[in-house]
Design a protein around this motif. Sequence first.
Motif, PDB file in Angstrom:
ATOM      1  N   LEU A   2       0.825  -1.196   0.000  1.00  0.00           N
ATOM      2  CA  LEU A   2       0.000   0.000   0.000  1.00  0.00           C
ATOM      3  C   LEU A   2       0.865   1.255   0.000  1.00  0.00           C
ATOM      4  O   LEU A   2       1.960   1.259   0.561  1.00  0.00           O
ATOM      5  N   PRO A   3       0.369   2.329  -0.610  1.00  0.00           N
ATOM      6  CA  PRO A   3       1.107   3.598  -0.557  1.00  0.00           C
ATOM      7  C   PRO A   3       1.278   4.068   0.888  1.00  0.00           C
ATOM      8  O   PRO A   3       0.456   3.785   1.754  1.00  0.00           O
ATOM      9  N   ASP A   4       2.349   4.824   1.123  1.00  0.00           N
ATOM     10  CA  ASP A   4       2.674   5.280   2.476  1.00  0.00           C
ATOM     11  C   ASP A   4       1.553   6.073   3.131  1.00  0.00           C
ATOM     12  O   ASP A   4       1.316   5.942   4.327  1.00  0.00           O
ATOM     13  N   ASP A   5       0.828   6.904   2.361  1.00  0.00           N
ATOM     14  CA  ASP A   5      -0.228   7.707   2.974  1.00  0.00           C
ATOM     15  C   ASP A   5      -1.375   6.841   3.479  1.00  0.00           C
ATOM     16  O   ASP A   5      -1.970   7.120   4.519  1.00  0.00           O
ATOM     17  N   ILE A   6      -1.666   5.760   2.785  1.00  0.00           N
ATOM     18  CA  ILE A   6      -2.718   4.846   3.244  1.00  0.00           C
ATOM     19  C   ILE A   6      -2.251   4.107   4.494  1.00  0.00           C
ATOM     20  O   ILE A   6      -3.005   3.958   5.463  1.00  0.00           O
ATOM     21  N   LEU A   7      -1.001   3.641   4.491  1.00  0.00           N
ATOM     22  CA  LEU A   7      -0.461   2.956   5.667  1.00  0.00           C
ATOM     23  C   LEU A   7      -0.464   3.881   6.877  1.00  0.00           C
ATOM     24  O   LEU A   7      -0.816   3.465   7.983  1.00  0.00           O
ATOM     25  N   TRP A   8      -0.086   5.138   6.680  1.00  0.00           N
ATOM     26  CA  TRP A   8      -0.074   6.097   7.785  1.00  0.00           C
ATOM     27  C   TRP A   8      -1.473   6.259   8.361  1.00  0.00           C
ATOM     28  O   TRP A   8      -1.667   6.270   9.567  1.00  0.00           O
ATOM     29  N   ARG A   9      -2.493   6.372   7.482  1.00  0.00           N
ATOM     30  CA  ARG A   9      -3.873   6.527   7.955  1.00  0.00           C
ATOM     31  C   ARG A   9      -4.352   5.271   8.685  1.00  0.00           C
ATOM     32  O   ARG A   9      -5.060   5.367   9.689  1.00  0.00           O
ATOM     33  N   ALA A  12      -2.749   5.263  12.092  1.00  0.00           N
ATOM     34  CA  ALA A  12      -3.397   6.274  12.921  1.00  0.00           C
ATOM     35  C   ALA A  12      -4.754   5.770  13.413  1.00  0.00           C
ATOM     36  O   ALA A  12      -5.120   5.992  14.570  1.00  0.00           O
ATOM     37  N   ALA A  13      -5.488   5.079  12.560  1.00  0.00           N
ATOM     38  CA  ALA A  13      -6.798   4.551  12.962  1.00  0.00           C
ATOM     39  C   ALA A  13      -6.645   3.517  14.077  1.00  0.00           C
ATOM     40  O   ALA A  13      -7.415   3.522  15.048  1.00  0.00           O
ATOM     41  N   PHE A  14      -5.663   2.634  13.955  1.00  0.00           N
ATOM     42  CA  PHE A  14      -5.413   1.668  15.030  1.00  0.00           C
ATOM     43  C   PHE A  14      -5.027   2.385  16.314  1.00  0.00           C
ATOM     44  O   PHE A  14      -5.513   2.063  17.392  1.00  0.00           O
ATOM     45  N   SER A  15      -4.149   3.369  16.195  1.00  0.00           N
ATOM     46  CA  SER A  15      -3.706   4.118  17.370  1.00  0.00           C
ATOM     47  C   SER A  15      -4.879   4.837  18.033  1.00  0.00           C
ATOM     48  O   SER A  15      -5.027   4.800  19.257  1.00  0.00           O
ATOM     49  N   ASP A  16      -5.713   5.467  17.216  1.00  0.00           N
ATOM     50  CA  ASP A  16      -6.892   6.161  17.752  1.00  0.00           C
ATOM     51  C   ASP A  16      -7.833   5.206  18.473  1.00  0.00           C
ATOM     52  O   ASP A  16      -8.530   5.594  19.414  1.00  0.00           O
ATOM     53  N   ALA A  17      -7.853   3.957  18.029  1.00  0.00           N
ATOM     54  CA  ALA A  17      -8.706   2.941  18.654  1.00  0.00           C
ATOM     55  C   ALA A  17      -8.045   2.319  19.887  1.00  0.00           C
ATOM     56  O   ALA A  17      -8.618   1.443  20.523  1.00  0.00           O
ATOM     57  N   GLY A  18      -6.816   2.781  20.200  1.00  0.00           N
ATOM     58  CA  GLY A  18      -6.118   2.258  21.371  1.00  0.00           C
ATOM     59  C   GLY A  18      -5.385   0.953  21.121  1.00  0.00           C
ATOM     60  O   GLY A  18      -5.034   0.239  22.059  1.00  0.00           O
ATOM     61  N   ILE A  19      -5.135   0.635  19.859  1.00  0.00           N
ATOM     62  CA  ILE A  19      -4.436  -0.607  19.506  1.00  0.00           C
ATOM     63  C   ILE A  19      -2.987  -0.255  19.194  1.00  0.00           C
ATOM     64  O   ILE A  19      -2.699   0.470  18.243  1.00  0.00           O
ATOM     65  N   ALA A  20      -2.070  -0.775  20.001  1.00  0.00           N
ATOM     66  CA  ALA A  20      -0.651  -0.427  19.890  1.00  0.00           C
ATOM     67  C   ALA A  20       0.048  -1.224  18.790  1.00  0.00           C
ATOM     68  O   ALA A  20      -0.384  -2.321  18.426  1.00  0.00           O
ATOM     69  N   ASP A  21       1.143  -0.632  18.267  1.00  0.00           N
ATOM     70  CA  ASP A  21       2.007  -1.376  17.345  1.00  0.00           C
ATOM     71  C   ASP A  21       2.425  -2.687  17.995  1.00  0.00           C
ATOM     72  O   ASP A  21       2.671  -2.748  19.197  1.00  0.00           O
ATOM     73  N   LEU A  47      -2.157  -6.476   7.916  1.00  0.00           N
ATOM     74  CA  LEU A  47      -1.910  -6.136   9.321  1.00  0.00           C
ATOM     75  C   LEU A  47      -0.417  -5.983   9.585  1.00  0.00           C
ATOM     76  O   LEU A  47      -0.003  -5.085  10.323  1.00  0.00           O
ATOM     77  N   GLN A  48       0.392  -6.848   8.975  1.00  0.00           N
ATOM     78  CA  GLN A  48       1.841  -6.742   9.147  1.00  0.00           C
ATOM     79  C   GLN A  48       2.362  -5.414   8.596  1.00  0.00           C
ATOM     80  O   GLN A  48       3.296  -4.835   9.138  1.00  0.00           O
ATOM     81  N   SER A  49       1.727  -4.920   7.539  1.00  0.00           N
ATOM     82  CA  SER A  49       2.143  -3.652   6.929  1.00  0.00           C
ATOM     83  C   SER A  49       1.984  -2.476   7.877  1.00  0.00           C
ATOM     84  O   SER A  49       2.647  -1.455   7.714  1.00  0.00           O
ATOM     85  N   VAL A  50       1.072  -2.602   8.837  1.00  0.00           N
ATOM     86  CA  VAL A  50       0.835  -1.510   9.784  1.00  0.00           C
ATOM     87  C   VAL A  50       1.328  -1.859  11.189  1.00  0.00           C
ATOM     88  O   VAL A  50       0.907  -1.263  12.175  1.00  0.00           O
TER      89      VAL A  50
END
Length: 70
Positions: A2-9, A12-21, A47-50
């Motif tokens: 996936l393009p970097d901007d999609i991966l970043w979003r 961010a969505a996982f982080s906003d949901a409280g799901i850590a790397d 999932l591995q990509s993010v």
Amino acid sequence: LLPDDILWRQKAAFSDAGIADGTSFTIMVKSGDAATTTCAEILQQSLQSVGMNAEIKQVEAAVFDDSQKD
């Protein structure tokens, strides 16, 4: 990939949901279901990509069906 901007979003969505790397998930599929296994593998790669870890667990149909009742 996936393009970097999609991966970043997505990150961010996982982080906003409280799901850590590095969070781990289990994806359960019925043994012998090739189509679902392929979908699970694609999801696992996404999932591995993010920064998430996903294990694919193949189980017998009865076990899978029982797990969906709750």
